[in-house]
Design an enzyme around this catalytic site. Structure first.
Site, mmCIF file in Angstrom:
data_model
loop_
_atom_site.group_PDB
_atom_site.id
_atom_site.type_symbol
_atom_site.label_atom_id
_atom_site.label_comp_id
_atom_site.label_asym_id
_atom_site.label_seq_id
_atom_site.Cartn_x
_atom_site.Cartn_y
_atom_site.Cartn_z
ATOM 1 C CD GLU A 347 -2.725 -1.282 -0.109
ATOM 2 O OE1 GLU A 347 -2.838 -0.298 -0.862
ATOM 3 O OE2 GLU A 347 -3.208 -2.388 -0.380
ATOM 4 C CG HIS A 431 -5.993 -6.373 -8.657
ATOM 5 N ND1 HIS A 431 -7.064 -5.636 -9.088
ATOM 6 C CD2 HIS A 431 -5.513 -5.756 -7.565
ATOM 7 C CE1 HIS A 431 -7.239 -4.613 -8.270
ATOM 8 N NE2 HIS A 431 -6.309 -4.651 -7.340
#
Length: 523
Positions: A347, A431
């Site tokens: 992140e 993804h």
């Protein structure tokens, strides 16, 4: 122009980031002079780049490295409007100020009337209608007028709108590109970037860990005064989406090492455990970039950031947001609490991508954005605990051993991601398309192994080690990649980085070319 963020997720339905392009605000006069030199160089090369009269260039940021180079990021403009994904990087020798190269990613705009018929408020209304939020916006909607190139090659003035909603009903960040003349929706994409005194922390994922905390009159708080300009900190959202209070404790021993149980409450020892892992993840990711890449924090200027845990109710996600300059973690529903070390590294790395290449979170550039976070999240894990680190992403979120969100060495093990590049990867969720770069990095670092199998071209070879691979990727991302970089551009960027760091005749340079060929990415 109003602030324009972009965004990212760890999985298609979980884990997230919000990004903002860098501003050319360095007060140093030398930076300003280099920016002007970069702009003038591109102006002289305008015809060579096949850009029409009316084109312009604006320096946005400059980075110096220890190889005697300065790298100026420049935004392309047309009649004063920023060109979406039209950013370039001009590389200069700091001793002579001579231009030694350009990462040229200009958009071939066509002359067009930039007069708009749609007002900013009209564009926001159309975006709102398309977005249909459940509840009020968390932050004021953002918009900027840009020049956008459509899929059929047309050039149109467009409103780039960003919307965010974070509440108990939904958490969504989304971008819209709306034709400023007709009001047509040209493009929309999800921008939630998901998977994001010394005390003692009983961690759920890393056992017992040291935590840098701050002593107060009442005891201790989870504020790390050794990192970040004002101290990096960790907040308790207490299962809400707004507010948050810093975690405090009386004895500087935090957590119980167990997955969160709602009945325990977020301020109990059990409730502290999520904060232990988030705080530790922030601490280790900060140190990784500082000591491995000499980068002081996410923005390279040491600006403090913070983590938020116990966000919403059973939220199966984690995300980085430039809007708050923070990482947010949910308690999970299908997953365990979303605070493993590789998730934290993933992140925060979205924030670094935001401040450098700012890879658009869509198509091939979106896959590269996700892969960068997977790569650095994995390298944070190896930096912290090399004896147990691996090339699995988010495996600690599952109760079944060996199950993971992604498998860097062989992406197809998830049943959806490709192992080898083809033009169709641009149509995949980011993804999934990230697997191409993930496997490239594994090949570069480790070579072909029993886990990975041979390359897509049938090749077998040795890697150059993680140390060289991570430095090559970091330099490629921060110096050579731009917002619209695709896989062929990533190949060029990593080769340029390897040449800078090791020379064109080096084993590292040859290994980069070999690893890209092994995933079917050629010149």
């Amino acid at each position: 122009m109003e602030r324009h963020p972009g965004w990212t997720s760890l999985v298609a339905f979980t884990l997230a980031v919000v990004m903002t392009p860098p501003a050319f605000s360095t007060p140093n006069r030398a930076a300003g002079l280099l920016g002007l030199r970069a702009e003038k160089h591109l102006e002289r090369k305008r015809a060579e780049m096949r850009l029409p009269d009316g084109s312009g260039f604006e320096a946005r940021s400059v980075v110096w490295d220890d190889l005697g180079r300065a790298h100026v990021r420049v935004e392309q403009k047309w009649k004063g409007l920023p060109v979406f994904e039209g950013d370039m990087v001009v590389h200069l020798d700091t001793r002579s100020s001579d231009v030694v190269g350009v990462t040229e990613a200009s958009v071939r705009v066509r002359p067009v009337d930039v007069t708009t018929k749609l007002s900013r408020s009209d564009a926001l209304a159309l975006a709102h209608e398309a977005f249909q939020p459940l509840g009020a916006y968390t932050r004021e909607p953002e918009s900027s007028l840009v020049l956008f190139q459509t899929e059929n090659g047309a050039t149109v003035p467009a409103w780039h709108v960003h919307l965010e909603v974070e509440n108990d009903f939904e958490v969504r960040h989304q971008d819209f590109m709306i034709d400023a003349r007709s009001g047509a929706l040209l493009k929309a994409w999800n921008t939630l970037m998901e998977i994001g005194a010394t005390g003692t922390g009983l961690s759920q994922y890393s056992r017992t860990v040291p935590l840098f905390t701050n002593s107060t009159a009442e005891g201790y708080e989870l504020r790390d005064m050794t990192r970040g300009s004002t101290g990096n900190r960790t907040l308790n959202m207490n299962r809400r989406t707004l507010g948050g209070a810093i975690f405090t404790d009386s004895d500087n021993v935090w957590g119980d090492g167990e997955n969160f149980k709602t009945a325990s409450g977020t301020t109990s020892a059990n409730g502290q455990t999520a904060a232990v892992d988030a705080h530790f993840g922030l601490q280790q990711t900060w140190d990784y970039f500082l000591f491995v890449h000499e980068r002081a924090g996410i923005d390279a200027m040491g600006t403090a950031t913070f983590s938020r845990v116990h966000f919403s109710r059973n939220y199966d996600n984690a995300f980085w947001s430039d809007s708050c300059f923070c990482v947010t973690y949910g308690d999970g529903n299908f997953f365990s609490v979303l605070t493993p070390l590789d998730v934290a590294g993933h992140e925060m790395s979205h924030g670094i991508c935001s401040k450098t290449a700012n890879l658009t979170y869509s198509g091939e550039s979106g896959g590269l954005n996700e892969a960068s976070s997977d790569i650095f999240g994995t390298m944070v894990e190896f930096y912290t605990r090399p004896e147990t680190a691996n090339y699995l992403i988010g495996e600690q979120l599952y109760s079944s051993p060996g199950t993971a969100l992604r498998y860097m060495y062989k992406p197809s093990l998830d049943g959806r991601s490709p192992d080898c590049y083809s033009e169709s990867v641009a149509t995949l969720d980011v993804h999934l398309s990230s697997g191409i770069a993930n496997r490239f990095f594994y090949f570069l670092a480790e070579g072909t192994t029993e886990l990975s199998g041979p390359g897509c071209d049938g090749s077998t070879f040795s890697g150059v080690g993680r140390g060289a691979a991570e430095k090559i990727w970091y330099r490629a991302l921060t110096v050579y990649m731009t917002s619209g970089t695709k896989y062929t551009g990533a190949r060029t960027a990593t080769l340029e980085a390897a040449r800078d760091l090791y020379s064109e005749d080096s084993p590292e340079y040859r290994a980069v070319a070999t690893a890209w060929s092994a995933v079917n990415v050629s010149e």
